[in-house]
Each structure stands twice: as structure tokens, then as C-alpha cells.
Design an enzyme around this catalytic site. Structure first.
Site, PDB file in Angstrom:
ATOM      1  N   ARG A  71      48.719  30.692  39.201  1.00  0.00           N
ATOM      2  CA  ARG A  71      48.290  32.357  38.818  1.00  0.00           C
ATOM      3  C   ARG A  71      48.378  33.269  39.885  1.00  0.00           C
ATOM      4  O   ARG A  71      48.702  34.504  39.746  1.00  0.00           O
ATOM      5  CB  ARG A  71      46.627  32.144  38.909  1.00  0.00           C
ATOM      6  CG  ARG A  71      46.083  31.349  37.632  1.00  0.00           C
ATOM      7  CD  ARG A  71      46.589  31.854  36.310  1.00  0.00           C
ATOM      8  NE  ARG A  71      46.168  33.072  35.937  1.00  0.00           N
ATOM      9  CZ  ARG A  71      44.797  33.514  35.751  1.00  0.00           C
ATOM     10  NH1 ARG A  71      44.042  32.634  35.307  1.00  0.00           N
ATOM     11  NH2 ARG A  71      44.565  35.005  35.359  1.00  0.00           N
ATOM     12  N   GLN A 104      47.511  34.453  32.236  1.00  0.00           N
ATOM     13  CA  GLN A 104      47.350  33.129  32.402  1.00  0.00           C
ATOM     14  C   GLN A 104      48.867  32.445  31.918  1.00  0.00           C
ATOM     15  O   GLN A 104      49.480  31.356  32.304  1.00  0.00           O
ATOM     16  CB  GLN A 104      46.520  32.290  31.417  1.00  0.00           C
ATOM     17  CG  GLN A 104      46.384  30.917  31.489  1.00  0.00           C
ATOM     18  CD  GLN A 104      45.915  30.258  32.639  1.00  0.00           C
ATOM     19  OE1 GLN A 104      44.984  30.983  33.255  1.00  0.00           O
ATOM     20  NE2 GLN A 104      46.610  29.300  33.344  1.00  0.00           N
ATOM     21  N   ASP A 142      42.699  23.620  25.870  1.00  0.00           N
ATOM     22  CA  ASP A 142      41.824  24.461  26.596  1.00  0.00           C
ATOM     23  C   ASP A 142      40.421  24.398  26.091  1.00  0.00           C
ATOM     24  O   ASP A 142      40.174  23.371  25.174  1.00  0.00           O
ATOM     25  CB  ASP A 142      42.294  26.006  26.209  1.00  0.00           C
ATOM     26  CG  ASP A 142      41.375  27.152  26.820  1.00  0.00           C
ATOM     27  OD1 ASP A 142      40.930  26.602  28.100  1.00  0.00           O
ATOM     28  OD2 ASP A 142      41.306  28.272  26.442  1.00  0.00           O
ATOM     29  N   CYS A 196      44.404  25.780  31.210  1.00  0.00           N
ATOM     30  CA  CYS A 196      44.316  26.950  31.939  1.00  0.00           C
ATOM     31  C   CYS A 196      43.009  26.689  33.165  1.00  0.00           C
ATOM     32  O   CYS A 196      43.092  27.458  33.955  1.00  0.00           O
ATOM     33  CB  CYS A 196      44.170  28.017  31.332  1.00  0.00           C
ATOM     34  SG  CYS A 196      42.727  28.045  30.180  1.00  0.00           S
ATOM     35  N   ARG A 249      38.246  42.035  32.867  1.00  0.00           N
ATOM     36  CA  ARG A 249      38.036  40.868  32.115  1.00  0.00           C
ATOM     37  C   ARG A 249      37.026  41.147  31.321  1.00  0.00           C
ATOM     38  O   ARG A 249      35.698  41.670  31.721  1.00  0.00           O
ATOM     39  CB  ARG A 249      37.740  39.574  32.997  1.00  0.00           C
ATOM     40  CG  ARG A 249      37.243  38.430  32.121  1.00  0.00           C
ATOM     41  CD  ARG A 249      37.148  37.123  32.986  1.00  0.00           C
ATOM     42  NE  ARG A 249      38.443  36.780  33.077  1.00  0.00           N
ATOM     43  CZ  ARG A 249      38.721  35.271  33.477  1.00  0.00           C
ATOM     44  NH1 ARG A 249      37.560  34.375  33.410  1.00  0.00           N
ATOM     45  NH2 ARG A 249      39.859  34.781  33.302  1.00  0.00           N
ATOM     46  N   HIS A 289      45.238  36.239  27.037  1.00  0.00           N
ATOM     47  CA  HIS A 289      45.131  35.981  28.243  1.00  0.00           C
ATOM     48  C   HIS A 289      46.484  35.873  28.874  1.00  0.00           C
ATOM     49  O   HIS A 289      47.069  34.840  29.402  1.00  0.00           O
ATOM     50  CB  HIS A 289      44.522  34.515  28.402  1.00  0.00           C
ATOM     51  CG  HIS A 289      44.027  34.565  29.944  1.00  0.00           C
ATOM     52  ND1 HIS A 289      43.996  35.324  30.979  1.00  0.00           N
ATOM     53  CD2 HIS A 289      43.374  33.346  30.506  1.00  0.00           C
ATOM     54  CE1 HIS A 289      43.524  34.876  32.109  1.00  0.00           C
ATOM     55  NE2 HIS A 289      43.119  33.518  31.838  1.00  0.00           N
TER      56      HIS A 289
END
Ligand code: CP
Ligand code: NVA
Length: 311
Positions: free
Chosen positions: A295, A140, A228, A267, A110, A137
């Protein structure tokens, strides 16, 4: 030499393998419904394998879900953060990639800069997985697609509507749209649209992408409503941006435009009162905690694909 299966973006796998990933996740998830969370799946396909996770940014879901995914697949995971590892003192990504490749079987990163994960992949001799960058991402979105499918919606032709900032999560949704043939309406204020490259990618794959500044129009008859945070990690907190985003809040008026059986995705982490209000977040159409749990199940598929155990 067999090609290393890096998962930097959804296109690294492609549409058919992503569909396979979702199917496998559904099967594995249902097979362990009554198992304790730390109990491995009966086949333990990653027994003896170790995932090294490197975090340059905060995480709750990605960190825990990769760890649990490895445990459930019979392997294990370890965590480094940049502050307490030599990365924080300037050791190069290239050397870190080569060292971790000697010590672990796969790497998850990340990072604040997508170029760094590309650099990691160039120098790693084990699979590198994108756990979020400033650009995308993808893990996700595997979880999001799984959530959509398990809520009874078929992906081809689906109408997904995005509200707020044209960010990394939206980029991966657009990439998925081209690969899996669903349509995306994007409602953002002027100046906060997603990168053109991702819009073109979606359209090249056959997805319809609509860009608008009219939030209510974007929500009309949508199957999935997504938003988001308005300020992603690494971005400056700007009052001007928050003010521009205000008309794009997901609230009851916006949800009322969508299909009656539309679902709400986020998310997480969420900022209640900004990008979504409490009524929608806590409401019957919100599936955000299924999405968070997924996830784990989605990443098990990503890991299996990266290890060449899923096609
Ligand atoms: N959605 C997500 O990636 O959450 P974390 O930042 O907690 O990992
Ligand atoms: N767009 C958000 C996603 C967090 C999971 C960020 O990059 O901070």
C-alpha cells in the site's frame, strides 16, 4: 488551466499509466530496501507538499501507508476525521473541498458514499484521491497489482478468482482487469454479485469475466485467489448474509483447485474462520503482508501520478 488529476477510480489514470505506476513502485521499493522506513527517497519528489486525509470510516493501512508514502516522497500528511472536524457538524463537502484546497496540496477521502468523493472532486482545486468508498477501492488494487507482479506473474491473461461478496474491492479489480487485460472469475452467492457496470467495464476492455455460484469451479487453475470481508464497513451484520457466504470460504480444498504456484490475496482486515481459514491465511501461498506493505509503494505512485510527476 491544466486538468487536475483526481484519482477517484482506476480509469481516471488508465491502463498505461497504471502499468507505469507499478513499474515505478517496483523501482522505488527496491531502491530503499535497507533504508529506515521514515527516510525519504533520495529524490524527494514531493518535498514541501502536504496531503490532507479525511476519514469518515476506520482505517489502519490506508491511513498509515499514505502518511508513510508522503514522508518517503519528501512531503507530509495530516489527518481529519469526520467526527472531530466540522464535517461531523454538517459543513458541506463543497466548502470542505475549497478550504482544504487552500491549505493542502492534495486531498485523500475515505467515505461511505461515492457521491461524496465526486462532490469533493468537483469543488477541489487540488487532486482528490479515493481512499475507499462504498463503490470502489482503487489504491488497494494498485497495491494488489504490484504484489502480483512482484511475485513473478504477468498481468495480461492472468486468471484471478474472487470469492464471497461482490463488493467495492472486487469492483476495482474488475475495473483493473479491463485496463490491464487479465481475467476474473467471480464466485458469489446469488444476490451478492458485483454491479453490472463493473462487469461491463471489464469486458469492454477485453477481459473475460465469469460469474458463478460454484466456488471450486472458479478456483480451478487460477493464478490468484482473492477474498475480502463478507460484511464491509457501513453494512449491517446480517446472519442471513453470513450463511449465504459460508460455501465461499477460502480454505485448503479451494486452494487445491488453483495452480500450485497460485498466491492468496486479502486487502485486510481479515476475519479468520469466515472468508478465509487460518491454514490458508498463514500458509505459504498467502502474500497478504507483502500486499499490506505494498500500500505504501503503490500509493507513492498514485501520489506521483496525481501531482503530474508520473505518466
Ligand atoms: N485494506 C485497507 O484499506 O485497510 P484499512 O481499512 O486498514 O485502511
Ligand atoms: N470491503 C471492505 C474493505 C476494507 C478495506 C470494506 O469496505 O469495509
Amino acid at each position: 488551466m491544466t486538468q487536475i488529476r483526481h484519482f477517484l477510480d482506476l480509469s481516471d489514470a488508465g491502463g498505461d499509466p497504471i502499468a507505469t505506476m507499478i513499474g515505478d513502485a517496483v523501482t522505488r521499493k527496491s531502491a530503499r530496501v535497507s533504508s529506515p522506513k521514515g527516510q525519504p527517497d533520495s529524490d524527494q519528489p514531493l518535498q514541501g507538499r502536504v496531503l490532507a486525509m479525511v476519514f469518515e470510516k476506520n482505517s489502519t493501512r490506508t491511513r498509515v501507508s499514505f502518511d508513510m508514502a508522503m514522508r518517503q516522497l519528501g512531503g507530509s500528511a495530516l489527518i481529519l476525521d469526520s467526527a472531530s472536524s466540522q464535517l461531523g457538524r454538517g459543513e458541506s463537502i463543497a466548502d470542505t473541498a475549497r478550504v482544504l484546497s487552500r491549505m493542502a496540496d492534495a486531498i485523500m477521502l475515505r467515505t461511505d458514499d461515492h457521491a461524496k468523493i465526486e462532490e469533493m472532486a468537483r469543488h477541489a482545486s487540488v487532486p482528490v484521491i479515493n481512499g475507499l468508498t462504498d463503490r470502489s477501492h482503487p489504491c488497494q488494487i494498485v497495491a494488489d497489482l504490484l504484489t502480483i507482479v512482484e511475485h513473478g506473474k504477468a498481468l495480461p491473461g492472468l486468471e484471478v478468482a474472487w470469492f464471497g461478496d461482490g463488493n467495492n474491492v472486487l469492483h476495482s479489480i474488475l475495473e483493473a482487469a479491463g485496463l490491464l487485460k487479465f481475467n476474473v472469475r467471480v464466485a458469489t452467492p446469488a444476490g451478492y454479485e458485483p454491479e453490472v457496470e463493473f462487469i461491463e467495464m471489464a469486458r469492454a476492455g477485453g477481459a473475460q469475466v465469469t460469474l458463478t455460484q460454484d466456488a471450486l469451479a472458479a478456483a480451478k487453475d487460477a493464478d490468484v485467489i482473492v477474498t475480502d470481508t463478507w460484511i464491509s464497513m457501513g453494512q449491517a451484520h446480517a446472519e442471513e448474509k453470513l450463511a449465504a457466504m459460508a460455501p465461499y470460504q477460502v480454505n485448503e480444498a479451494l486452494m487445491a483447485q488453483a495452480k500450485p504456484d497460485a498466491i492468496f490475496l486479502h486487502c485486510l482486515p481479515a476475519h479468520i474462520g469466515d472468508e478465509v481459514n487460518e491454514t490458508v491465511f498463514e500458509g505459504a501461498q498467502s502474500v497478504v503482508f507483502d500486499e499490506a506493505e505494498n500500500r505504501i509503494h503503490g500509493q507513492k505512485s498514485v501520489l506521483l501520478w496525481s501531482f503530474g510527476l508520473l505518466d
